[in-house]
Design a protein around this motif. Structure first.
Motif, PDB file in Angstrom:
ATOM      1  N   UNK A   1      36.907  35.551  40.466  1.00  0.00           N
ATOM      2  CA  UNK A   1      36.821  37.003  40.393  1.00  0.00           C
ATOM      3  C   UNK A   1      35.720  37.524  41.318  1.00  0.00           C
ATOM      4  N   UNK A   2      36.017  38.595  42.003  1.00  0.00           N
ATOM      5  CA  UNK A   2      35.002  39.333  42.738  1.00  0.00           C
ATOM      6  C   UNK A   2      34.695  40.621  42.004  1.00  0.00           C
ATOM      7  N   UNK A   3      33.761  41.401  42.534  1.00  0.00           N
ATOM      8  CA  UNK A   3      33.422  42.669  41.887  1.00  0.00           C
ATOM      9  C   UNK A   3      34.627  43.603  41.928  1.00  0.00           C
TER      10      UNK A   3
ATOM     11  N   UNK B   1      39.793  40.836  43.577  1.00  0.00           N
ATOM     12  CA  UNK B   1      39.027  42.003  43.132  1.00  0.00           C
ATOM     13  C   UNK B   1      39.979  42.976  42.460  1.00  0.00           C
ATOM     14  N   UNK B   2      39.761  43.221  41.199  1.00  0.00           N
ATOM     15  CA  UNK B   2      40.617  44.125  40.442  1.00  0.00           C
ATOM     16  C   UNK B   2      40.455  45.551  40.952  1.00  0.00           C
ATOM     17  N   UNK B   3      41.576  46.252  41.115  1.00  0.00           N
ATOM     18  CA  UNK B   3      41.543  47.665  41.495  1.00  0.00           C
ATOM     19  C   UNK B   3      41.451  48.468  40.206  1.00  0.00           C
ATOM     20  N   UNK B   4      40.379  49.252  40.077  1.00  0.00           N
ATOM     21  CA  UNK B   4      40.058  49.872  38.792  1.00  0.00           C
ATOM     22  C   UNK B   4      41.057  50.932  38.355  1.00  0.00           C
TER      23      UNK B   4
ATOM     24  N   UNK C   1      31.714  51.229  43.419  1.00  0.00           N
ATOM     25  CA  UNK C   1      31.594  50.084  44.315  1.00  0.00           C
ATOM     26  C   UNK C   1      31.936  50.465  45.744  1.00  0.00           C
ATOM     27  N   UNK C   2      32.928  51.352  45.907  1.00  0.00           N
ATOM     28  CA  UNK C   2      33.317  51.774  47.255  1.00  0.00           C
ATOM     29  C   UNK C   2      32.168  52.488  47.950  1.00  0.00           C
ATOM     30  N   UNK C   3      31.444  53.322  47.218  1.00  0.00           N
ATOM     31  CA  UNK C   3      30.323  54.050  47.819  1.00  0.00           C
ATOM     32  C   UNK C   3      29.131  53.128  48.040  1.00  0.00           C
TER      33      UNK C   3
END
Length: 468
Positions: free
Chosen positions: A456-458, A425-428, A464-466
């Motif tokens: 790949x995950x979201x 999961x990429x950290x934005x 996404x965290x919320x």
């Protein structure tokens, strides 16, 4: 604050957000921390507007004017979101707190056809149990301002109020739909005591506050994370949507790097139901209540076929520990250990011709495609020089992967990924990375092939965290 038929219906609707397991995790002694209520910089005005706009209720359209108590010097009109943000910051209260409070009291985040009275008494301020609402506090602006001032006072001047942190009280629950039994509570902090001063019931009022806070604002924690709540000693593993407690330091250190433990707020951790505990270190021998002996390897338990196998493989009966069914529930069943097993705990074997290294266990060999595995997953594990014949006896399977929780970047790219749920999961952004509590020194630079093993995950974004 005073309960009405509308409030009781709100209480009933709140139960739709939870499962029985989640309800069991509610701790009436600790509902929210002092720091969270006082975090008045938690949201910007735009973030308040965006959050309210994302909800189904009509609060997003409500305009506050003089009839709502808006002072003339402030202007002729403000949006409800502007009032929430302004009164929160001015009175040093978290805007998230006011948003949850008005949902708990009047369901304004979700109600698509609210009455004017729901706006007039949005925070339930000035509406005590058993009495009418005081018209002095009527109006949306007055409600936001007074509620914010009240909770700031609860936390900074706790001696002025009936219910105090550290003292024990028995609360009745005449409006409870989950329970109407009396509940004994010892508030752990001023914030929790303040909530009881404001609403002197556990169910459903303060329970609903806890549910709504977790529903809207608890931080999502990526699968595979090691976490520790602020001010507490215990360490937990987030896995399968549950929090699993480590019951011994050996269980933690034998498999995980304590430098990867993420600090989290207690309320964020409380949003997860408790899973099976992790009691035993890696490679422990344990006896089940039925008398079977298992070897624990990673997240699996391997039954030793019989006592003859146990003796022939050189295991020591003095090292066998008793395990409960709950202890064993964490571990998935794997193939049993028989006399044909060469390396029951697994081993690293080196090909004499190519120099390549394999991880062998249960009749299989998985190649290591990067030296990073010798520094992480198999740190301090010896590499055994093998033979072509021995290696040929094992079935070749997919290469070894790194476990959940690792932070990785490819040597040819600046992007950082978290391995979570078996996906990358990429950290934005750096802001998201640091908000999650990650440390830059824990990012590993790997061969691109290591990352290519994962789908790949979201991406991990603020949204996404919320949402999760």
């Amino acid at each position: 604050m005073k309960k009405t038929i509308a409030a009781i219906l709100i209480a009933l609707s709140a139960t739709l957000f939870l499962s029985p397991a989640q309800a069991a995790d509610f701790n009436p002694n600790y509902i929210i921390s002092d720091a969270e209520i006082l975090d008045y910089n938690a949201l910007t005005l735009d973030e308040v507007k965006n959050f309210v706009a994302s909800q189904p209720g009509t609060l997003k359209n409500y305009v506050v004017t003089e009839k709502d108590g808006l002072p003339p010097e402030v202007g002729t009109s403000l949006s409800a979101t502007e009032v929430i943000y302004d009164r929160a910051v001015a009175n040093k209260i978290n805007p998230k707190f006011l948003l949850v409070l008005i949902q708990k009291e009047q369901s304004l985040l979700t109600d698509q056809n609210p009455k004017q009275s729901q706006y007039d008494w949005a925070a339930g301020y000035g509406c005590p149990d058993g009495g009418g609402c005081n018209p002095r506090w009527q109006g949306f602006y007055k409600q936001m301002n007074s509620a914010a001032l009240q909770f700031y006072s609860y936390i900074t001047e706790p001696h002025l109020y009936s219910f105090k942190a550290g003292q024990t009280y028995t609360f009745t629950n005449p409006y409870g739909t989950i329970s109407t039994d009396n509940v004994v509570v010892t508030p752990a902090n001023n914030a929790t005591a303040g909530l009881y001063n404001y609403t002197p019931h556990v169910y459903n009022g303060n329970y609903n506050f806890w549910r709504f806070w977790n529903h809207y604002f608890s931080r999502f924690i990526p699968v595979g994370s090691l976490v520790q709540a602020d001010g507490e000693a215990g360490v937990w593993l987030i896995k399968d949507g549950l929090k699993h407690p480590f019951l011994s330091r050996g269980a933690l250190l034998s498999r995980y790097d304590p430098n990867k433990i993420l600090p989290v707020k207690k309320t964020d951790l409380d949003a997860y139901s408790k899973g099976a505990p992790i009691r035993f270190p890696q490679y422990s021998l344990v006896r089940s209540p039925q008398g079977d002996i298992y070897l624990l390897v990673d997240d699996t338990k391997r039954k030793i076929q019989n006592l003859e196998v146990f003796r022939q493989l050189g295991f020591n009966s003095a090292e066998v520990e008793q395990a409960s069914s709950e202890d064993l529930a964490y571990y998935a069943d794997a193939n049993p250990i028989t006399l044909a097993e060469s390396y029951p705990t697994g081993a690293l074997l080196q090909d004499p011709a190519s120099g390549g290294i394999y991880y062998v266990i249960d009749g299989t060999k998985a190649p290591l495609i990067d030296a990073i595995f010798l520094k992480t997953k198999f740190k301090n594990q010896p590499v055994i020089k093998s033979s072509a014949n021995e290696l040929a006896s094992f079935e070749k399977i997919d290469p070894v992967k790194l476990d959940d929780g690792y932070l990785l970047k490819a040597a040819d790219s600046p992007g950082v990924f978290v391995i979570s749920g078996g996906r990358k999961r990429a950290v934005a952004s750096a802001q998201v990375f640091e908000k999650l509590g990650y440390k830059w020194e824990n990012v590993l630079t790997v061969n691109p092939r290591v990352l290519a093993q994962f789908d790949y995950g979201e991406p991990l974004t603020e949204e996404a965290l919320m949402r999760e």
